[in-house]
Design a protein around this motif. Sequence first.
Motif, PDB file in Angstrom:
ATOM      1  N   THR A   1     -76.827  44.534 -51.178  1.00  0.00           N
ATOM      2  CA  THR A   1     -75.611  45.315 -50.389  1.00  0.00           C
ATOM      3  C   THR A   1     -75.743  44.725 -48.900  1.00  0.00           C
ATOM      4  O   THR A   1     -76.813  44.521 -48.597  1.00  0.00           O
ATOM      5  CB  THR A   1     -75.606  46.777 -50.676  1.00  0.00           C
ATOM      6  N   SER A   2     -74.950  45.224 -48.133  1.00  0.00           N
ATOM      7  CA  SER A   2     -74.780  45.184 -46.889  1.00  0.00           C
ATOM      8  C   SER A   2     -76.063  45.655 -45.952  1.00  0.00           C
ATOM      9  O   SER A   2     -76.650  44.915 -45.054  1.00  0.00           O
ATOM     10  CB  SER A   2     -73.518  45.319 -46.109  1.00  0.00           C
ATOM     11  N   GLY A   3     -76.351  46.705 -46.576  1.00  0.00           N
ATOM     12  CA  GLY A   3     -77.614  47.299 -45.881  1.00  0.00           C
ATOM     13  C   GLY A   3     -78.799  47.080 -46.684  1.00  0.00           C
ATOM     14  O   GLY A   3     -79.939  47.860 -46.588  1.00  0.00           O
ATOM     15  N   GLY A   4     -78.905  46.427 -47.831  1.00  0.00           N
ATOM     16  CA  GLY A   4     -80.037  46.314 -48.782  1.00  0.00           C
ATOM     17  C   GLY A   4     -81.064  45.610 -48.145  1.00  0.00           C
ATOM     18  O   GLY A   4     -81.016  45.142 -47.102  1.00  0.00           O
ATOM     19  N   GLY A   5     -82.332  45.598 -48.717  1.00  0.00           N
ATOM     20  CA  GLY A   5     -83.613  45.145 -48.259  1.00  0.00           C
ATOM     21  C   GLY A   5     -84.344  44.481 -49.579  1.00  0.00           C
ATOM     22  O   GLY A   5     -83.992  44.933 -50.664  1.00  0.00           O
ATOM     23  N   ALA A   6     -85.390  43.647 -49.332  1.00  0.00           N
ATOM     24  CA  ALA A   6     -86.067  43.133 -50.144  1.00  0.00           C
ATOM     25  C   ALA A   6     -87.697  43.489 -49.899  1.00  0.00           C
ATOM     26  O   ALA A   6     -88.028  43.307 -48.658  1.00  0.00           O
ATOM     27  CB  ALA A   6     -85.882  41.853 -50.375  1.00  0.00           C
ATOM     28  N   LEU A   7     -88.333  43.447 -50.789  1.00  0.00           N
ATOM     29  CA  LEU A   7     -89.792  43.573 -50.560  1.00  0.00           C
ATOM     30  C   LEU A   7     -90.439  42.824 -51.722  1.00  0.00           C
ATOM     31  O   LEU A   7     -90.609  42.795 -52.895  1.00  0.00           O
ATOM     32  CB  LEU A   7     -90.506  45.435 -51.003  1.00  0.00           C
ATOM     33  N   LEU A   8     -91.062  41.604 -51.225  1.00  0.00           N
ATOM     34  CA  LEU A   8     -91.540  40.689 -51.976  1.00  0.00           C
ATOM     35  C   LEU A   8     -92.986  40.521 -51.891  1.00  0.00           C
ATOM     36  O   LEU A   8     -93.520  40.194 -50.410  1.00  0.00           O
ATOM     37  CB  LEU A   8     -90.976  39.191 -51.481  1.00  0.00           C
ATOM     38  N   GLU A   9     -93.964  40.611 -52.885  1.00  0.00           N
ATOM     39  CA  GLU A   9     -95.447  40.375 -52.634  1.00  0.00           C
ATOM     40  C   GLU A   9     -95.486  38.794 -52.236  1.00  0.00           C
ATOM     41  O   GLU A   9     -94.939  37.910 -53.014  1.00  0.00           O
ATOM     42  CB  GLU A   9     -96.212  40.658 -54.053  1.00  0.00           C
ATOM     43  N   ILE A  10     -96.454  38.689 -51.476  1.00  0.00           N
ATOM     44  CA  ILE A  10     -96.853  37.159 -50.906  1.00  0.00           C
ATOM     45  C   ILE A  10     -98.499  37.075 -51.294  1.00  0.00           C
ATOM     46  O   ILE A  10     -99.305  38.057 -51.285  1.00  0.00           O
ATOM     47  CB  ILE A  10     -96.402  37.026 -49.584  1.00  0.00           C
TER      48      ILE A  10
ATOM     49  N   GLY B   1     -98.526  34.836 -45.010  1.00  0.00           N
ATOM     50  CA  GLY B   1     -97.877  35.418 -44.001  1.00  0.00           C
ATOM     51  C   GLY B   1     -96.878  34.640 -43.181  1.00  0.00           C
ATOM     52  O   GLY B   1     -95.595  34.999 -42.928  1.00  0.00           O
ATOM     53  N   GLU B   2     -97.387  33.645 -42.529  1.00  0.00           N
ATOM     54  CA  GLU B   2     -96.609  33.040 -41.705  1.00  0.00           C
ATOM     55  C   GLU B   2     -95.778  31.935 -42.347  1.00  0.00           C
ATOM     56  O   GLU B   2     -94.510  31.683 -41.945  1.00  0.00           O
ATOM     57  CB  GLU B   2     -97.520  31.776 -40.843  1.00  0.00           C
ATOM     58  N   ALA B   3     -96.252  31.655 -43.370  1.00  0.00           N
ATOM     59  CA  ALA B   3     -95.343  30.789 -44.394  1.00  0.00           C
ATOM     60  C   ALA B   3     -93.982  31.368 -44.786  1.00  0.00           C
ATOM     61  O   ALA B   3     -92.874  30.864 -44.785  1.00  0.00           O
ATOM     62  CB  ALA B   3     -95.979  30.139 -45.212  1.00  0.00           C
ATOM     63  N   ILE B   4     -93.989  32.469 -45.094  1.00  0.00           N
ATOM     64  CA  ILE B   4     -93.030  33.208 -45.706  1.00  0.00           C
ATOM     65  C   ILE B   4     -91.959  33.534 -44.497  1.00  0.00           C
ATOM     66  O   ILE B   4     -90.714  33.514 -44.462  1.00  0.00           O
ATOM     67  CB  ILE B   4     -93.143  34.587 -46.363  1.00  0.00           C
ATOM     68  N   VAL B   5     -92.410  33.776 -43.061  1.00  0.00           N
ATOM     69  CA  VAL B   5     -91.711  34.124 -42.023  1.00  0.00           C
ATOM     70  C   VAL B   5     -90.870  32.965 -41.559  1.00  0.00           C
ATOM     71  O   VAL B   5     -89.824  32.694 -41.351  1.00  0.00           O
ATOM     72  CB  VAL B   5     -92.505  34.524 -40.828  1.00  0.00           C
ATOM     73  N   ALA B   6     -91.842  31.548 -41.924  1.00  0.00           N
ATOM     74  CA  ALA B   6     -91.205  30.456 -41.526  1.00  0.00           C
ATOM     75  C   ALA B   6     -89.892  30.159 -42.471  1.00  0.00           C
ATOM     76  O   ALA B   6     -88.846  29.680 -42.138  1.00  0.00           O
ATOM     77  CB  ALA B   6     -92.036  29.213 -41.530  1.00  0.00           C
TER      78      ALA B   6
ATOM     79  N   CYS C   1     -87.443  39.590 -41.009  1.00  0.00           N
ATOM     80  CA  CYS C   1     -88.553  39.194 -42.186  1.00  0.00           C
ATOM     81  C   CYS C   1     -89.745  39.661 -41.448  1.00  0.00           C
ATOM     82  O   CYS C   1     -90.441  38.969 -40.422  1.00  0.00           O
ATOM     83  CB  CYS C   1     -88.571  37.760 -42.376  1.00  0.00           C
ATOM     84  N   GLU C   2     -90.484  40.968 -41.891  1.00  0.00           N
ATOM     85  CA  GLU C   2     -91.580  41.281 -41.280  1.00  0.00           C
ATOM     86  C   GLU C   2     -92.747  41.342 -42.694  1.00  0.00           C
ATOM     87  O   GLU C   2     -92.464  41.508 -43.847  1.00  0.00           O
ATOM     88  CB  GLU C   2     -91.740  42.776 -40.874  1.00  0.00           C
ATOM     89  N   VAL C   3     -93.967  41.239 -42.204  1.00  0.00           N
ATOM     90  CA  VAL C   3     -94.916  41.135 -43.004  1.00  0.00           C
ATOM     91  C   VAL C   3     -95.873  42.329 -43.014  1.00  0.00           C
ATOM     92  O   VAL C   3     -96.075  42.900 -41.978  1.00  0.00           O
ATOM     93  CB  VAL C   3     -95.923  39.800 -42.847  1.00  0.00           C
TER      94      VAL C   3
ATOM     95  N   PRO D   1    -102.045  40.039 -44.936  1.00  0.00           N
ATOM     96  CA  PRO D   1    -100.554  39.944 -45.257  1.00  0.00           C
ATOM     97  C   PRO D   1    -100.524  40.196 -46.963  1.00  0.00           C
ATOM     98  O   PRO D   1    -101.277  39.611 -47.580  1.00  0.00           O
ATOM     99  CB  PRO D   1     -99.993  38.322 -44.811  1.00  0.00           C
ATOM    100  N   ARG D   2     -99.252  40.991 -47.295  1.00  0.00           N
ATOM    101  CA  ARG D   2     -99.388  41.265 -48.765  1.00  0.00           C
ATOM    102  C   ARG D   2     -97.946  41.440 -49.088  1.00  0.00           C
ATOM    103  O   ARG D   2     -97.540  41.015 -50.412  1.00  0.00           O
ATOM    104  CB  ARG D   2    -100.038  42.598 -49.217  1.00  0.00           C
ATOM    105  N   VAL D   3     -97.118  41.916 -48.269  1.00  0.00           N
ATOM    106  CA  VAL D   3     -95.595  42.237 -48.743  1.00  0.00           C
ATOM    107  C   VAL D   3     -94.701  41.674 -47.582  1.00  0.00           C
ATOM    108  O   VAL D   3     -94.799  41.839 -46.459  1.00  0.00           O
ATOM    109  CB  VAL D   3     -95.283  43.586 -49.305  1.00  0.00           C
ATOM    110  N   ALA D   4     -93.735  40.881 -47.886  1.00  0.00           N
ATOM    111  CA  ALA D   4     -92.636  40.542 -46.893  1.00  0.00           C
ATOM    112  C   ALA D   4     -91.506  41.230 -47.100  1.00  0.00           C
ATOM    113  O   ALA D   4     -91.012  41.737 -48.133  1.00  0.00           O
ATOM    114  CB  ALA D   4     -92.007  39.061 -47.247  1.00  0.00           C
ATOM    115  N   ARG D   5     -91.240  41.900 -46.112  1.00  0.00           N
ATOM    116  CA  ARG D   5     -89.842  42.856 -45.909  1.00  0.00           C
ATOM    117  C   ARG D   5     -88.684  42.329 -45.345  1.00  0.00           C
ATOM    118  O   ARG D   5     -88.845  41.758 -44.062  1.00  0.00           O
ATOM    119  CB  ARG D   5     -90.339  44.312 -45.199  1.00  0.00           C
TER     120      ARG D   5
END
Length: 319
Positions: free
Chosen positions: A271-280, A285-290, A301-303, A311-315
């Motif tokens: 949804t427009s205000g929705g978010g995701a939490l993904l385990e990494i 940490g740096e690779a997911i932000v890139a 994208c915060e870790v 680093p454990r979860v990307a938000r």
Amino acid sequence: MTAPPDGPAPTDGLPVETTGALLREGAERLVLSGSETPRLDAELLLGHAVGVGRTVVLAHPEAPVGADAARRYRADVERRATGEPVAYLRGIKEFYGLAFEADARALIPRPETERLVELAGAEVMRRLGASARDAGARPLRIVDVGTGSGAIAVALAVSLRRLGALEAVEILATDISTDALDLARENAVAHAVAERIRFAQADLLPGDGADGTDDGGGFDLVLANLPYVRRDAIAGLPRATSFEPALALDGGPDGLDVIGRLLDRLPGALTSGGGALLEIGADQGEAIVALAAVRLPGWRCEVELDLAGLPRVARLGRP
Ligand SMILES: C[S@@+](CC[C@H](N)C(=O)[O-])C[C@H]1O[C@@H](n2cnc3c(N)ncnc32)[C@H](O)[C@@H]1O
């Protein structure tokens, strides 16, 4: 002490075996086989064979063990010596304070994934509190992508039930593996949350409506612990992981193939205000932000770190 359910045994003239002696024997066998946790493995397997908890076995080294239980224990020690995970031998794994059925149909839930459940619970409560929710308010829509044993969806549902918030959410759990979905359903039933979680086989998310479902979008929260192990690192993982489904581990050449495909789906799924939490992975940490900067330009994208500061979860979310 009270004898364990299986003992004392008819000895047929043989000396009675004790928990202490069997533990020593099992641990020595497992040291030789290269287990990283030989004593713990032996304690868990003996407890399983005797039908008591590990601490009971530990507390009573002098207790006699029945012949059948000793046989079962030795057979399990031999299987463990080939590398088979203790959780598959016991058929159970503790996760988020809950007992999950565990077998070769799905990845054994890992302690590091508890961080994702914790963050998801806090995020759900924040969202429920932030919007004035009257009786007719639409439920918060959550999807657990790649649910495996159902660990995330079920643990989250149980924790929301304790907080009195389960009625305010709808949870969908997907997996590409029907075997995993069967196990996840069994775990949802075991924890009495089956009627609050829908399960669907899908490559990441169900279709956009073309296949008769409308489950591909409109989520307030996307949760996922998808495979993130680099393909060339799989051979170097502990032997026990070779008993787990390859589909649960293989993240492609850089480990981020499957997660990258999910990033591509997020604009349509959230949804427009929705978010995701993904385990990494702890080194991603740096690779997911890139990756997010390329696939989802302008998105946050915060870790999030785990208790060890890794680093454990990307938000992720729209700006
Ligand atoms: C690392 S395991 C995690 C399982 C569970 N979420 C957990 O935390 O224990 C990844 C799961 O993703 C599933 N999976 C892999 N590729 C997928 C895809 N393209 N679509 C949906 N599920 C997928 C696997 O079958 C596996 O169950």
